[in-house]
Design a protein around this motif. Structure first.
Motif, mmCIF file in Angstrom:
data_model
loop_
_atom_site.group_PDB
_atom_site.id
_atom_site.type_symbol
_atom_site.label_atom_id
_atom_site.label_comp_id
_atom_site.label_asym_id
_atom_site.label_seq_id
_atom_site.Cartn_x
_atom_site.Cartn_y
_atom_site.Cartn_z
ATOM 1 N N ILE B 171 0.839 -1.205 0.000
ATOM 2 C CA ILE B 171 0.000 0.000 0.000
ATOM 3 C C ILE B 171 0.877 1.260 0.000
ATOM 4 O O ILE B 171 0.517 2.281 -0.581
ATOM 5 N N ASP B 177 -2.744 6.053 -8.968
ATOM 6 C CA ASP B 177 -3.644 5.458 -9.963
ATOM 7 C C ASP B 177 -4.080 4.059 -9.528
ATOM 8 O O ASP B 177 -5.246 3.678 -9.696
ATOM 9 N N THR B 178 -3.145 3.301 -8.987
ATOM 10 C CA THR B 178 -3.469 1.950 -8.520
ATOM 11 C C THR B 178 -4.461 2.001 -7.357
ATOM 12 O O THR B 178 -5.435 1.249 -7.324
ATOM 13 N N LEU B 179 -4.222 2.899 -6.410
ATOM 14 C CA LEU B 179 -5.128 2.999 -5.255
ATOM 15 C C LEU B 179 -6.506 3.482 -5.686
ATOM 16 O O LEU B 179 -7.533 2.977 -5.201
ATOM 17 N N ALA B 181 -7.890 3.029 -8.594
ATOM 18 C CA ALA B 181 -8.546 1.977 -9.378
ATOM 19 C C ALA B 181 -9.021 0.825 -8.500
ATOM 20 O O ALA B 181 -10.081 0.239 -8.745
ATOM 21 N N THR B 182 -8.256 0.497 -7.470
ATOM 22 C CA THR B 182 -8.608 -0.675 -6.668
ATOM 23 C C THR B 182 -9.580 -0.319 -5.536
ATOM 24 O O THR B 182 -10.539 -1.055 -5.286
ATOM 25 N N ILE B 183 -9.348 0.796 -4.863
ATOM 26 C CA ILE B 183 -10.174 1.154 -3.703
ATOM 27 C C ILE B 183 -11.361 2.034 -4.107
ATOM 28 O O ILE B 183 -12.408 2.009 -3.459
#
Lengths: 198, 198
Positions: B171, B177-179, B181-183
């Motif tokens: 984390i 961008d990853t956070l 998109a996922t959260i």
């Protein structure tokens, strides 16, 4: 194996137990759960390694006691992994809430309190998430196991924070069925679903 | 309105500011954000109410300073509510991460640390979640606003816990961008989606 009745240099009984807990917190913090050996912890505590089995039933039990977990990681793993894969997250929420509700939530609050104030306790809580759920995620054989573990940990620790530390009204008032139904799908997606990666 | 230059009984300057912050933490804790008045806080601090505008630009700014929030609730609200409703959660994650990353994450860790150790700080963090997002949820006109706020708070606070307090590797390493998109989808479901209630 060594005779469990044999004693190290320290006095027996509660002193031995306390020395092992203190040593365990240090060694788990420094070396992680996998790296820490019963032998190293016993040496740090200056007691016979057999005392770990005598007082805690082994390394898992010692770890559980060190993080004030009311059940063993082994028990959690078996409970969570029994039954259909697509219902794992619902079982996690039910196990999590039952476990900490039964202990009054106080020990979860202690865990977070310690983690927020001491780097070593934060390391322990990381280990706790990793020991409990890292193995489960690896067994599922999914992609992105580390990211999944982090996302999963963020929602599960956040649930504990909301219910036992912040005591947000609607999360405290929610029954276990409501929490399993609402948060279960989130955790299930983090474990086995499409992460929607960019 | 009172002349902002007029002074209460206390010495001017940093003392006034510190007295207002201490009084604000007490009064917000006792009465909540909506119940607490600028007049009551100023009276507790024994300063002229105009000092709140002078030092903090108003009640919102005083609240933000009291919880060490690096931006005002007003700014967050405007940022989050501008743009399409189905992208609100992605904007929340981006705003949350940008805000606390820019402050080095330390003030979020302080907030959680205080919340875990003092009941009054836990009340403040509850207020913080409620002030920032309760209004947004009410404006959306969805069912179960209280439960949605709690679920939303559990995931958002859990993200902060994972990134800034526990510092879970995946984390901490994840980019914004990853956070998002996922959260983002989790938070969007909690705000406007099907809660899957039993």
């Amino acid at each position: 194996m060594t005779d469990p009745k044999r004693r190290g240099r320290r006095p027996a009984g509660e002193d031995t137990r306390a020395a092992l807990l203190a040593a365990a917190r240090e060694v788990f913090t420094e070396q992680g759960f996998d790296g820490a050996t019963v032998r190293a912890i016993a040496a740090r505590a200056e007691v016979d390694p057999a005392m770990v089995n005598h007082w805690f039933g082994g390394k898992q039990g010692l770890f559980a006691a060190a993080v004030e977990l009311p059940v063993t990681p082994e028990w959690i793993r078996e409970t969570v992994l029994s039954g259909p894969v697509d219902q794992i997250a619902v079982r996690v929420v039910r196990t999590f809430i039952t476990t900490w509700d039964n202990s009054g939530g106080g020990s979860f609050a202690t865990l977070v309190r310690s983690a927020a104030t001491q780097e070593s306790a934060a390391q322990m809580l990381k280990q706790f998430i990793s020991v409990l759920f890292g193995g489960i995620i690896r067994e599922l054989g999914v992609d992105q196991p580390e990211l999944r573990l982090g996302l999963f940990g963020s929602q599960l620790a956040g649930l504990g924070l909301a219910r036992y530390v912040l005591r947000l009204d609607s999360i405290v008032d929610a029954d276990i069925d409501t929490l399993a139904a609402t948060i279960g799908p989130t955790l299930q997606r983090y474990l086995t679903g499409d992460l929607n990666l960019p």
